[in-house]
Scaffold this active site. Sequence first.
Site, PDB file in Angstrom:
ATOM      1  CD  GLU A  35     -62.426  40.714  76.704  1.00  0.00           C
ATOM      2  OE1 GLU A  35     -63.203  39.742  76.570  1.00  0.00           O
ATOM      3  OE2 GLU A  35     -62.278  41.322  77.765  1.00  0.00           O
ATOM      4  CG  HIS A  37     -54.481  35.481  76.288  1.00  0.00           C
ATOM      5  ND1 HIS A  37     -53.923  36.744  76.206  1.00  0.00           N
ATOM      6  CD2 HIS A  37     -53.695  34.673  75.533  1.00  0.00           C
ATOM      7  CE1 HIS A  37     -52.852  36.708  75.443  1.00  0.00           C
ATOM      8  NE2 HIS A  37     -52.692  35.465  75.018  1.00  0.00           N
ATOM      9  CE  LYS A 149     -54.148  37.569  65.646  1.00  0.00           C
ATOM     10  NZ  LYS A 149     -52.736  37.362  65.816  1.00  0.00           N
ATOM     11  CD  GLN A 153     -48.874  28.987  68.803  1.00  0.00           C
ATOM     12  OE1 GLN A 153     -47.814  29.584  68.865  1.00  0.00           O
ATOM     13  NE2 GLN A 153     -49.887  29.285  69.589  1.00  0.00           N
TER      14      GLN A 153
HETATM   15  O1  PAF Z   1     -49.381  31.440  71.359  1.00  0.00           O
HETATM   16  C1  PAF Z   1     -48.556  31.727  72.253  1.00  0.00           C
HETATM   17  O2  PAF Z   1     -48.773  32.600  73.088  1.00  0.00           O
HETATM   18  C2  PAF Z   1     -47.229  30.974  72.300  1.00  0.00           C
HETATM   19  O3  PAF Z   1     -46.744  30.714  71.040  1.00  0.00           O
HETATM   20  C3  PAF Z   1     -47.288  29.693  73.164  1.00  0.00           C
HETATM   21  C4  PAF Z   1     -48.237  28.662  72.557  1.00  0.00           C
HETATM   22  C5  PAF Z   1     -47.727  30.025  74.574  1.00  0.00           C
HETATM   23  C6  PAF Z   1     -45.906  29.045  73.221  1.00  0.00           C
HETATM   24  O4  PAF Z   1     -44.982  29.905  73.779  1.00  0.00           O
END
Ligand code: PAF
Length: 283
Positions: A35, A37, A149, A153
Amino acid sequence: MQIITEPRQMQAIAEKLRLNRQLIGVVMTMGALHEGHLSLIKLARQSAGTVMLTIFVNPSQFGLNEDLHQYPRPFEQDVALAKAAGVDYLFAPEAGSMYPVNHQITVECGALGQRLEGERRPGHFNGVATVVSKLFHITKPHIAIFGEKDAQQLAVIRKIVEDFNLDINIVAAPIVREENGLAVSSRNIYLSSQERSAAAVLYQGICHAEKSIAGQKKNLSEIAAEIEQMIFSTPGYRPDYVTFVDEERFEPAETAVAGKEYRLLLAAFAGTVRLIDNGKIMA
Ligand code: PAF
């Protein structure tokens, strides 16, 4: 929906789309779509004429003792979900075409990549930054959507865009939660049903912080310690870290200043499964 596996072919398509003045929106994933994504794809669909989805389980962001080989790869299911969500191009390369044998140059994140998650997972953010940079060059997006989330990152990716002068608009998508507040994640499949329902404690921690700060409590370290205690008191759970950073610089914050935004970051173990969560809080 077209499925592309070769970086050169994906780049040629992206270049042609740009020449035709198409606005490209990209969502980068490691697959096992859920969900969360799908909400990113929806946002991309609303903001761009062409939506690209990348699925690549990136070896360079996994530590030696992490779950690279066990990581779920339900590719056929992902293809069906991507199609239904309105993705135009799915880029799903093999590791060998992203990292050929003579691949040498990587991105080094600096201090931002070494704190918190970076301290627990040495090299993780260098791997993320390297693959995200490569995927930016391959998909040539105008807009890239990333989930809140993975807050650290997201901060790293924003810094790549700033420091490398990339002309890409980074859009942050809100966390999608299950009914009990558990943030949706591909790794939730590793939780037992007991661990899953007890996971509500992380969201309760975020609500506790919101309430405390709304009630004029200024000592963020004290609030973090209270949340750690809540996690300790949950059977099967133990905190890894609970901490506040200021939203702008992602640096540790001890005292709330009125009018400033903070992010509460939590990491906890449910048995052997490590969960992360976070919430943005205005003081
Ligand atoms: O968040 C993720 O799924 C991964 O860290 C990403 C950004 C696709 C990089 O591999």
